[in-house]
Design a protein around this motif. Structure first.
Motif, PDB file in Angstrom:
ATOM      1  N   MET A 120       3.721   7.625  -2.393  1.00 48.28           N
ATOM      2  CA  MET A 120       3.534   7.971  -3.522  1.00 48.28           C
ATOM      3  C   MET A 120       2.545   8.137  -3.816  1.00 48.28           C
ATOM      4  N   GLU A 121       0.847   8.428  -3.386  1.00 50.44           N
ATOM      5  CA  GLU A 121       0.310   8.290  -3.598  1.00 50.44           C
ATOM      6  C   GLU A 121      -1.161   7.640  -4.032  1.00 50.44           C
ATOM      7  N   VAL A 122      -0.705   6.489  -4.076  1.00 58.70           N
ATOM      8  CA  VAL A 122      -1.172   4.641  -5.132  1.00 58.70           C
ATOM      9  C   VAL A 122      -2.331   4.799  -4.350  1.00 58.70           C
ATOM     10  N   PRO A 123      -2.940   4.725  -4.603  1.00 58.74           N
ATOM     11  CA  PRO A 123      -3.963   3.714  -3.316  1.00 58.74           C
ATOM     12  C   PRO A 123      -4.265   2.145  -2.924  1.00 58.74           C
ATOM     13  N   PHE A 124      -3.746   1.793  -1.772  1.00 58.74           N
ATOM     14  CA  PHE A 124      -3.961   0.592  -1.289  1.00 58.74           C
ATOM     15  C   PHE A 124      -4.807  -0.498  -0.688  1.00 58.74           C
ATOM     16  N   LEU A 125      -5.347  -1.727  -0.484  1.00 58.07           N
ATOM     17  CA  LEU A 125      -6.824  -1.841  -0.058  1.00 58.07           C
ATOM     18  C   LEU A 125      -5.189  -2.900   0.528  1.00 58.07           C
ATOM     19  N   ILE A 126      -5.872  -3.568   1.830  1.00 56.83           N
ATOM     20  CA  ILE A 126      -5.761  -5.045   2.722  1.00 56.83           C
ATOM     21  C   ILE A 126      -6.649  -5.762   2.532  1.00 56.83           C
ATOM     22  N   VAL A 127      -5.991  -7.022   1.756  1.00 52.43           N
ATOM     23  CA  VAL A 127      -7.566  -8.052   2.368  1.00 52.43           C
ATOM     24  C   VAL A 127      -7.210  -9.486   2.345  1.00 52.43           C
TER      25      VAL A 127
END
Length: 264
Positions: free
Chosen positions: A172-179
């Motif tokens: 869906m081209e939604v930016p994500f981060l793994i934290v």
């Protein structure tokens, strides 16, 4: 007839200084305590290796060792590649301004809105931007492309709960981060833990900061082809590594001997 009482006279106690020799300065006496936690082992030695740890601690350590030994697929291995400490500090500093309302604060805002409506002041201000949490809710926001930035915890257990989420964000081209970690995300939304949180919008003053984090997510996670290709694990223990090195050296020696015999 009355029995004669037989009383034996005991020997007089021997004085300590009369027969015992003086203390040897080369071998001083070191009294030891054999009670629990006493001086059975040399003082200062680390005894943590001999402790019987609780079961949950042993399971944690065994799991960590297994993740090192076994081959880990890319879909699971990507959760070990969380963002750095400084980047995480900046992200959480911004997100701290968008914590959800508490129940009391929400009631107070609704009462104020109702009072304004009763006085005929017209439409009141919209609900302020705040973090969205809950796996189903965030999934819906991603599918509808309403999420601006998604944060996924690296230590969700079982991992299958969020295993598919990075793939959905990429699609869906939604930016994500793994934290790191679910407890820290939970603190933001007034919960013990939270697997995932999302931002749908920010105030004007934070738009430039949000753009930086979106670009970071796109670069490090969304468009990083190594994350979806690189396997993890396969790291052997020290003993196995030493055994393999020894075997490799022996093979090299044999090859050298064969090569030397052929050149004769």
């Amino acid at each position: 007839m009355a029995k004669k009482s037989s009383k034996t006279k005991g020997k007089a106690p021997v004085k300590a200084g009369s027969s015992s020799s003086k203390a040897d300065p080369l071998f001083p006496s070191k009294p030891r305590s054999f009670n629990v936690g006493g001086a059975i082992r040399p003082a200062g030695r680390d005894l943590s290796r001999f402790v019987r740890w609780p079961k949950y601690v042993r399971i944690q350590r065994q799991r960590a060792v297994l993740y090192q030994r076994l081959k880990v697929p890319p879909a699971v291995n990507q959760f070990t590649k969380s963002i750095g400490k400084n980047e995480a500090a900046n992200v959480f500093k911004m997100l701290n301004n968008y914590r959800p309302e508490t129940v009391a604060a929400k009631k107070q805002r609704q009462r104020a809105a109702a009072a304004d409506a009763a006085k005929g002041k017209g439409k009141t201000a919209n609900v302020p931007h705040q973090l969205k949490f809950g796996l189903k809710h965030v999934t819906t926001l991603i599918e509808e492309k309403k999420a601006s930035l998604v944060l996924i915890a690296c230590d969700v257990d079982p991992i299958e709960l969020v295993l598919w989420l990075p793939a959905l964000c990429r699609k869906m081209e939604v930016p994500f981060l793994i934290v790191k970690d679910k407890a820290r995300l939970g603190t933001l939304v007034h919960q013990k833990t939270s697997a995932v949180v999302a931002l749908t919008g920010v105030n004007k003053e934070d738009e430039s900061q949000l753009k930086i984090f979106q670009d970071l997510g796109m670069e490090k996670f969304n468009k990083n082809s190594d994350l979806v290709r690189k396997w993890g694990g396969g790291i052997m223990g020290l003993k196995t590594q030493a055994k393999l090195d020894k075997r490799a050296k022996a093979v090299a020696v044999e090859e050298a001997k064969k090569a030397a015999s052929l050149h004769r």
